[in-house]
Design a protein around this motif. Structure first.
Motif, PDB file in Angstrom:
ATOM      1  N   MET A 141      -2.189  60.990  30.947  1.00 21.01           N
ATOM      2  CA  MET A 141      -3.154  60.288  31.780  1.00 21.01           C
ATOM      3  C   MET A 141      -3.517  58.942  31.181  1.00 21.01           C
ATOM      4  SD  MET A 141      -4.968  60.243  34.436  1.00 21.01           S
ATOM      5  CE  MET A 141      -6.396  59.519  35.123  1.00 21.01           C
ATOM      6  N   ALA A 142      -3.734  58.925  29.863  1.00 19.53           N
ATOM      7  CA  ALA A 142      -4.125  57.676  29.202  1.00 19.53           C
ATOM      8  C   ALA A 142      -3.041  56.614  29.332  1.00 19.53           C
ATOM      9  CB  ALA A 142      -4.434  57.934  27.734  1.00 19.53           C
ATOM     10  N   VAL A 143      -1.783  57.051  29.363  1.00 19.69           N
ATOM     11  CA  VAL A 143      -0.679  56.094  29.502  1.00 19.69           C
ATOM     12  C   VAL A 143      -0.758  55.379  30.849  1.00 19.69           C
ATOM     13  CG1 VAL A 143       1.828  55.894  29.650  1.00 19.69           C
ATOM     14  CG2 VAL A 143       0.798  57.364  27.923  1.00 19.69           C
ATOM     15  N   LEU A 144      -1.092  56.101  31.903  1.00 21.41           N
ATOM     16  CA  LEU A 144      -1.189  55.503  33.241  1.00 21.41           C
ATOM     17  C   LEU A 144      -2.269  54.430  33.318  1.00 21.41           C
ATOM     18  CD1 LEU A 144      -0.716  58.572  35.598  1.00 21.41           C
ATOM     19  CD2 LEU A 144       0.910  56.763  35.079  1.00 21.41           C
ATOM     20  N   ILE A 145      -3.301  54.595  32.508  1.00 24.40           N
ATOM     21  CA  ILE A 145      -4.400  53.625  32.500  1.00 24.40           C
ATOM     22  C   ILE A 145      -3.883  52.241  32.095  1.00 24.40           C
ATOM     23  CG2 ILE A 145      -6.548  52.987  31.324  1.00 24.40           C
ATOM     24  CD1 ILE A 145      -7.168  56.009  31.198  1.00 24.40           C
ATOM     25  N   TYR A 146      -2.855  52.219  31.262  1.00 26.70           N
ATOM     26  CA  TYR A 146      -2.304  50.950  30.787  1.00 26.70           C
ATOM     27  C   TYR A 146      -1.014  50.561  31.500  1.00 26.70           C
ATOM     28  CZ  TYR A 146      -5.719  51.656  27.122  1.00 26.70           C
ATOM     29  OH  TYR A 146      -6.888  51.856  26.451  1.00 26.70           O
ATOM     30  N   VAL A 147      -0.197  51.534  31.855  1.00 24.88           N
ATOM     31  CA  VAL A 147       1.113  51.232  32.430  1.00 24.88           C
ATOM     32  C   VAL A 147       1.001  50.647  33.839  1.00 24.88           C
ATOM     33  CG1 VAL A 147       3.294  52.235  33.200  1.00 24.88           C
ATOM     34  CG2 VAL A 147       2.332  52.904  31.005  1.00 24.88           C
ATOM     35  N   VAL A 148       0.276  51.301  34.708  1.00 21.99           N
ATOM     36  CA  VAL A 148       0.201  50.841  36.100  1.00 21.99           C
ATOM     37  C   VAL A 148      -0.431  49.455  36.200  1.00 21.99           C
ATOM     38  CG1 VAL A 148      -0.753  51.333  38.386  1.00 21.99           C
ATOM     39  CG2 VAL A 148       0.251  53.183  37.032  1.00 21.99           C
ATOM     40  N   PRO A 149      -1.605  49.227  35.603  1.00 24.24           N
ATOM     41  CA  PRO A 149      -2.156  47.867  35.677  1.00 24.24           C
ATOM     42  C   PRO A 149      -1.257  46.822  35.004  1.00 24.24           C
ATOM     43  CG  PRO A 149      -3.873  49.401  35.041  1.00 24.24           C
ATOM     44  CD  PRO A 149      -2.573  50.144  34.995  1.00 24.24           C
ATOM     45  N   SER A 150      -0.581  47.202  33.936  1.00 20.83           N
ATOM     46  CA  SER A 150       0.327  46.260  33.268  1.00 20.83           C
ATOM     47  C   SER A 150       1.491  45.888  34.164  1.00 20.83           C
ATOM     48  CB  SER A 150       0.842  46.851  31.962  1.00 20.83           C
ATOM     49  OG  SER A 150      -0.217  47.026  31.057  1.00 20.83           O
ATOM     50  N   LEU A 151       2.005  46.855  34.921  1.00 19.63           N
ATOM     51  CA  LEU A 151       3.084  46.560  35.864  1.00 19.63           C
ATOM     52  C   LEU A 151       2.596  45.643  36.985  1.00 19.63           C
ATOM     53  CD1 LEU A 151       4.865  50.024  36.146  1.00 19.63           C
ATOM     54  CD2 LEU A 151       5.703  47.955  35.018  1.00 19.63           C
ATOM     55  N   VAL A 152       1.394  45.889  37.468  1.00 19.82           N
ATOM     56  CA  VAL A 152       0.826  45.019  38.506  1.00 19.82           C
ATOM     57  C   VAL A 152       0.643  43.606  37.961  1.00 19.82           C
ATOM     58  CG1 VAL A 152      -1.190  44.600  39.968  1.00 19.82           C
ATOM     59  CG2 VAL A 152      -0.275  46.911  39.753  1.00 19.82           C
ATOM     60  N   ILE A 153       0.122  43.499  36.741  1.00 19.29           N
ATOM     61  CA  ILE A 153      -0.059  42.179  36.124  1.00 19.29           C
ATOM     62  C   ILE A 153       1.290  41.478  35.978  1.00 19.29           C
ATOM     63  CG2 ILE A 153      -0.674  41.009  33.963  1.00 19.29           C
ATOM     64  CD1 ILE A 153      -2.979  43.059  33.698  1.00 19.29           C
ATOM     65  N   ALA A 154       2.309  42.195  35.535  1.00 16.36           N
ATOM     66  CA  ALA A 154       3.642  41.603  35.374  1.00 16.36           C
ATOM     67  C   ALA A 154       4.184  41.112  36.714  1.00 16.36           C
ATOM     68  CB  ALA A 154       4.594  42.612  34.747  1.00 16.36           C
ATOM     69  N   LEU A 155       3.988  41.901  37.763  1.00 14.30           N
ATOM     70  CA  LEU A 155       4.447  41.514  39.092  1.00 14.30           C
ATOM     71  C   LEU A 155       3.716  40.263  39.591  1.00 14.30           C
ATOM     72  CD1 LEU A 155       6.310  42.350  41.430  1.00 14.30           C
ATOM     73  CD2 LEU A 155       4.408  43.665  42.344  1.00 14.30           C
ATOM     74  N   VAL A 156       2.415  40.221  39.381  1.00 16.03           N
ATOM     75  CA  VAL A 156       1.624  39.056  39.796  1.00 16.03           C
ATOM     76  C   VAL A 156       2.043  37.822  39.006  1.00 16.03           C
ATOM     77  CG1 VAL A 156      -0.703  38.067  39.845  1.00 16.03           C
ATOM     78  CG2 VAL A 156      -0.329  40.396  40.657  1.00 16.03           C
ATOM     79  N   LEU A 157       2.253  37.960  37.704  1.00 12.75           N
ATOM     80  CA  LEU A 157       2.701  36.825  36.890  1.00 12.75           C
ATOM     81  C   LEU A 157       4.073  36.339  37.323  1.00 12.75           C
ATOM     82  CD1 LEU A 157       1.475  37.878  33.332  1.00 12.75           C
ATOM     83  CD2 LEU A 157       0.574  36.037  34.781  1.00 12.75           C
ATOM     84  N   PHE A 158       4.943  37.267  37.693  1.00 18.42           N
ATOM     85  CA  PHE A 158       6.266  36.883  38.225  1.00 18.42           C
ATOM     86  C   PHE A 158       6.099  36.076  39.511  1.00 18.42           C
ATOM     87  CE2 PHE A 158       9.872  37.695  41.034  1.00 18.42           C
ATOM     88  CZ  PHE A 158      10.915  37.207  40.244  1.00 18.42           C
ATOM     89  N   GLY A 159       5.220  36.529  40.400  1.00 21.55           N
ATOM     90  CA  GLY A 159       4.963  35.797  41.642  1.00 21.55           C
ATOM     91  C   GLY A 159       4.398  34.409  41.384  1.00 21.55           C
ATOM     92  N   MET A 160       3.500  34.306  40.425  1.00 22.44           N
ATOM     93  CA  MET A 160       2.931  32.999  40.074  1.00 22.44           C
ATOM     94  C   MET A 160       4.008  32.065  39.521  1.00 22.44           C
ATOM     95  SD  MET A 160      -0.621  34.096  38.263  1.00 22.44           S
ATOM     96  CE  MET A 160      -2.150  33.774  39.118  1.00 22.44           C
ATOM     97  N   ALA A 161       4.859  32.600  38.653  1.00 21.66           N
ATOM     98  CA  ALA A 161       5.936  31.788  38.078  1.00 21.66           C
ATOM     99  C   ALA A 161       6.890  31.321  39.172  1.00 21.66           C
ATOM    100  CB  ALA A 161       6.683  32.586  37.014  1.00 21.66           C
ATOM    101  N   TRP A 162       7.188  32.202  40.130  1.00 23.91           N
ATOM    102  CA  TRP A 162       8.066  31.843  41.244  1.00 23.91           C
ATOM    103  C   TRP A 162       7.446  30.709  42.072  1.00 23.91           C
ATOM    104  CZ3 TRP A 162       7.561  31.892  46.531  1.00 23.91           C
ATOM    105  CH2 TRP A 162       8.729  31.721  47.265  1.00 23.91           C
ATOM    106  N   MET A 163       6.144  30.790  42.325  1.00 20.38           N
ATOM    107  CA  MET A 163       5.459  29.747  43.099  1.00 20.38           C
ATOM    108  C   MET A 163       5.491  28.404  42.372  1.00 20.38           C
ATOM    109  SD  MET A 163       2.150  31.875  44.417  1.00 20.38           S
ATOM    110  CE  MET A 163       1.385  30.463  45.155  1.00 20.38           C
ATOM    111  N   ILE A 164       5.238  28.426  41.079  1.00 16.60           N
ATOM    112  CA  ILE A 164       5.246  27.187  40.297  1.00 16.60           C
ATOM    113  C   ILE A 164       6.658  26.603  40.248  1.00 16.60           C
ATOM    114  CG2 ILE A 164       4.949  26.260  37.962  1.00 16.60           C
ATOM    115  CD1 ILE A 164       2.591  28.294  37.692  1.00 16.60           C
ATOM    116  N   ARG A 165       7.650  27.469  40.073  1.00 16.16           N
ATOM    117  CA  ARG A 165       9.037  26.992  40.026  1.00 16.16           C
ATOM    118  C   ARG A 165       9.447  26.372  41.369  1.00 16.16           C
ATOM    119  NH1 ARG A 165      13.365  31.064  39.965  1.00 16.16           N
ATOM    120  NH2 ARG A 165      15.006  29.787  40.788  1.00 16.16           N
ATOM    121  N   ALA A 166       9.051  26.985  42.459  1.00 19.12           N
ATOM    122  CA  ALA A 166       9.374  26.438  43.783  1.00 19.12           C
ATOM    123  C   ALA A 166       8.704  25.084  43.992  1.00 19.12           C
ATOM    124  CB  ALA A 166       8.950  27.421  44.872  1.00 19.12           C
TER     125      ALA A 166
END
Length: 147
Positions: A1-26
């Motif tokens: 359970m404790a792993v999910l507390i960090y893994v899921v939000p970290s994946l969301v953060i990584a996805l959002v950062l990827f989207g931000m990088a894509w926007m800046i690159r475009a």
């Protein structure tokens, strides 16, 4: 359970950062094209695509254009642009902007740095709260794990 507390939000953060990088690159590609060379291009084709439209969801229609132009060194380049001006029809000749080293990333969008900055800035501002919410969630949930 404790792993999910960090893994899921970290994946969301990584996805959002990827989207931000894509926007800046475009945005950087568009800005570099505007500061590059120009050429006259012919609109070869226009078409629309739709998405959504199931049940209660709305339908989104996107207008696409296919342009072809000759670079200053004589190379013929064909590119597709989404959401170009709806006043451009097949056969029309328009000015396109391209970086000399990447003519396939040309744009028929006329230069408007303010609009580009506003569009990119609004996108980044829209995505930022998702990162903050994930960090808050991780802090809040991790403080309750030992309870």
């Amino acid at each position: 359970m404790a792993v999910l507390i960090y893994v899921v939000p970290s994946l969301v953060i990584a996805l959002v950062l990827f989207g931000m990088a894509w926007m800046i690159r475009a945005a950087r590609r568009t800005h570099q094209a505007w500061n590059g060379l120009t050429a006259q291009a012919r609109c070869l084709r226009t078409y629309t695509t739709t998405s959504g439209g199931g049940g209660d969801s709305s339908v989104t229609t996107t207008l696409h254009h296919v342009f072809e132009f000759a670079t200053h060194d004589g190379r013929t380049v064909r590119f597709k642009e989404d959401d170009a001006s709806s006043t451009v029809l097949e056969g029309d000749v328009v000015t396109v902007y391209y970086a000399p080293d990447r003519p396939e990333e040309a744009t028929a969008e006329p230069p408007s740095v303010g609009k580009l900055v506003a569009r990119t800035g609004c996108g980044l501002l829209f995505l930022s709260p998702f990162i903050a919410a994930c960090i808050v969630a991780m802090v809040q949930l991790s403080s309750h794990v030992g309870d």
